[in-house]
Design a protein around this motif. Structure first.
Motif, PDB file in Angstrom:
ATOM      1  N   VAL A  77      -9.304  -4.058   2.389  1.00  0.00           N
ATOM      2  CA  VAL A  77      -8.281  -5.103   2.272  1.00  0.00           C
ATOM      3  C   VAL A  77      -8.946  -6.462   2.078  1.00  0.00           C
ATOM      4  CG1 VAL A  77      -6.457  -6.330   3.529  1.00  0.00           C
ATOM      5  CG2 VAL A  77      -6.559  -3.821   3.596  1.00  0.00           C
TER       6      VAL A  77
ATOM      7  N   PHE B 123      -2.140   4.832   4.477  1.00  0.00           N
ATOM      8  CA  PHE B 123      -2.197   3.557   3.758  1.00  0.00           C
ATOM      9  C   PHE B 123      -1.401   2.487   4.513  1.00  0.00           C
ATOM     10  CE2 PHE B 123      -3.063   6.806   0.632  1.00  0.00           C
ATOM     11  CZ  PHE B 123      -4.121   6.279  -0.091  1.00  0.00           C
TER      12      PHE B 123
ATOM     13  N   SER C  26      -4.892  -4.365   9.287  1.00  0.00           N
ATOM     14  CA  SER C  26      -5.797  -5.196   8.500  1.00  0.00           C
ATOM     15  C   SER C  26      -6.021  -6.591   9.080  1.00  0.00           C
ATOM     16  CB  SER C  26      -5.284  -5.315   7.052  1.00  0.00           C
ATOM     17  OG  SER C  26      -4.016  -5.963   7.011  1.00  0.00           O
TER      18      SER C  26
ATOM     19  N   MET D 215      -6.038   0.029  -1.340  1.00  0.00           N
ATOM     20  CA  MET D 215      -5.886  -0.989  -0.307  1.00  0.00           C
ATOM     21  C   MET D 215      -6.251  -2.379  -0.827  1.00  0.00           C
ATOM     22  SD  MET D 215      -4.547   0.644   2.094  1.00  0.00           S
ATOM     23  CE  MET D 215      -4.344  -0.883   2.993  1.00  0.00           C
TER      24      MET D 215
ATOM     25  N   ALA E 182       0.834  -1.205   0.000  1.00  0.00           N
ATOM     26  CA  ALA E 182       0.000   0.000   0.000  1.00  0.00           C
ATOM     27  C   ALA E 182       0.867   1.253   0.000  1.00  0.00           C
ATOM     28  CB  ALA E 182      -0.923  -0.016   1.223  1.00  0.00           C
TER      29      ALA E 182
END
Length: 384
Positions: free
Chosen positions: A329, A264, A271, A344, A250
């Motif tokens: 994600v 990012f 995530s 993402m 990212a």
């Protein structure tokens, strides 16, 4: 075991939490800093096996919580923690059925001895892992690392007002973080001269406050070192590596688009938040005598990761925009047009070895990039 600590002083609260965790391996500790917050915790999940309650609070008296708990449970251990040491105060608290009374400043050894006598041993193997996860959902508000991710996220929220000197002073006792930042500052990517960087302040200055904060967040989210079960530890490492890889991809995409990479990177690092939290709770489950097999672990992660991740995102007060980037994600609606989400999702596919897939190539085209056949870091070309 679930424990509720009601203490408005942050340092005292953390000390109490540490003592409880040291006595009872795998304890779920909920820390409230006001009477109203403690009441809300009881409303949402009133099953606690230990209470540590401060007397004087910003919004009332801890005795009010003692009365409420005792109205429904006459046996659960309740320890009053107070700066009041006079006989009248002790007798007044005892009248409401407390199990112990500890005065401030705290004597850690005495506190440890008192709690050891009060907290009953946990019988192993009660219930299934799924039941344990369900019962623990409302009390899991932090990950078991030396650095609290919530503290790092709070710093990230006001990074514009922070200087390298301020961060260095705040982190001067954090040995693992200092070593990590020095390693990064002395890497080929940041080292500006032939002379090595030797101070934490210089390391932060070299890489910048934003990068230093993201390095701290990466370390704070690495729970593997605090998980005892070898199989769960291996999974924790794998999920952390996945998050790091998404964060790196990212960052690359954002930089090629001329955007600041910080948010990012953060979305990538966060995530796998839910998976990490589930593994933490499963580790507590096994520490208390529960048994797991590989298929159960996968099933629990699949069923509970999203709930636990959402719980932590709310508790940590993550901005909605960051939550959306984290969500992208894992899943991106076909009609999504937000560039940050497209980035993402593309980063997740690339990190997962799917850079040549039609989905990934389509996403890259939508954000104006194309994937060059190269193994070098600068592999994303801007389409004219």
């Amino acid at each position: 075991m679930n424990a509720l600590i009601l203490e408005d002083d942050e340092l005292v609260g953390e000390l109490l939490e540490t003592v409880v965790a040291g006595i009872h391996q795998g304890a779920n500790v909920s820390l409230a800093r006001s009477l109203s917050e403690a009441q809300q915790l009881l409303d949402s999940d009133g099953r606690y096996q230990l209470y540590l309650i401060d007397w004087q609070l910003p919004d009332g008296s801890g005795l009010d919580l003692v009365k409420r708990v005792r109205a429904g449970d006459r046996d659960v251990p309740i320890v009053m923690v107070s700066g009041r040491s006079d006989r009248e105060s002790v007798l007044r608290a005892a009248h409401h059925g407390i199990s112990g009374y500890i005065t401030k400043p705290l004597d850690v050894q005495l506190l440890h001895e008192r709690l050891t006598k009060l907290v009953p041993a946990v019988e192993p193997g009660h219930g299934s892992a799924d039941e344990y996860l369900k019962a623990s959902l409302n009390s899991v508000v932090q990950l078991p690392t030396d650095i609290d991710p919530a503290d790092v996220l709070e710093l990230i929220g006001r990074q514009q007002e922070l200087s390298p000197a301020q961060l260095a002073e705040r982190w001067r006792e954090e040995a693992a973080l200092t070593a990590r930042l020095l390693d990064v500052a002395n890497s080929s990517s940041f080292r500006r001269t032939g002379k090595p960087v030797e101070s934490l302040r210089d390391a932060i200055s070299n890489m910048g406050v934003a990068m230093a904060l993201n390095q701290a967040l990466a370390l704070a989210l690495d729970v593997a070192g605090k998980i005892d079960n070898p199989d769960l530890q291996a999974q924790a490492r794998a999920f952390h590596d996945m998050a790091l890889q998404v964060s790196r991809e990212a960052q690359k995409l954002a930089m090629r688009l001329g955007k600041s990479p910080s948010s990012f990177q953060q979305a990538g690092l966060l995530s796998r938040l839910g998976e990490m939290a589930v593994l933490k709770v499963l580790n507590q489950f096994t520490a208390e005598g529960g048994s797991l097999n590989g298929s159960e672990v996968e099933q629990c992660i699949g069923q509970w990761a999203q709930d636990y991740g959402n719980r932590l995102k709310v508790h940590w007060k993550l901005p909605l925009s960051l939550r959306d980037m984290i969500g992208a994600v894992h899943f991106l609606p076909k009609d999504s047009t937000r560039e940050d989400r497209l980035v993402m999702r593309a980063a997740a596919l690339i990190a997962g070895g799917q850079s040549d897939s039609d989905d990934c190539q389509r996403l890259l085209r939508r954000i104006g990039l194309e994937l060059k056949p190269s193994t070098e870091e600068s592999q994303y070309g801007v389409r004219s």
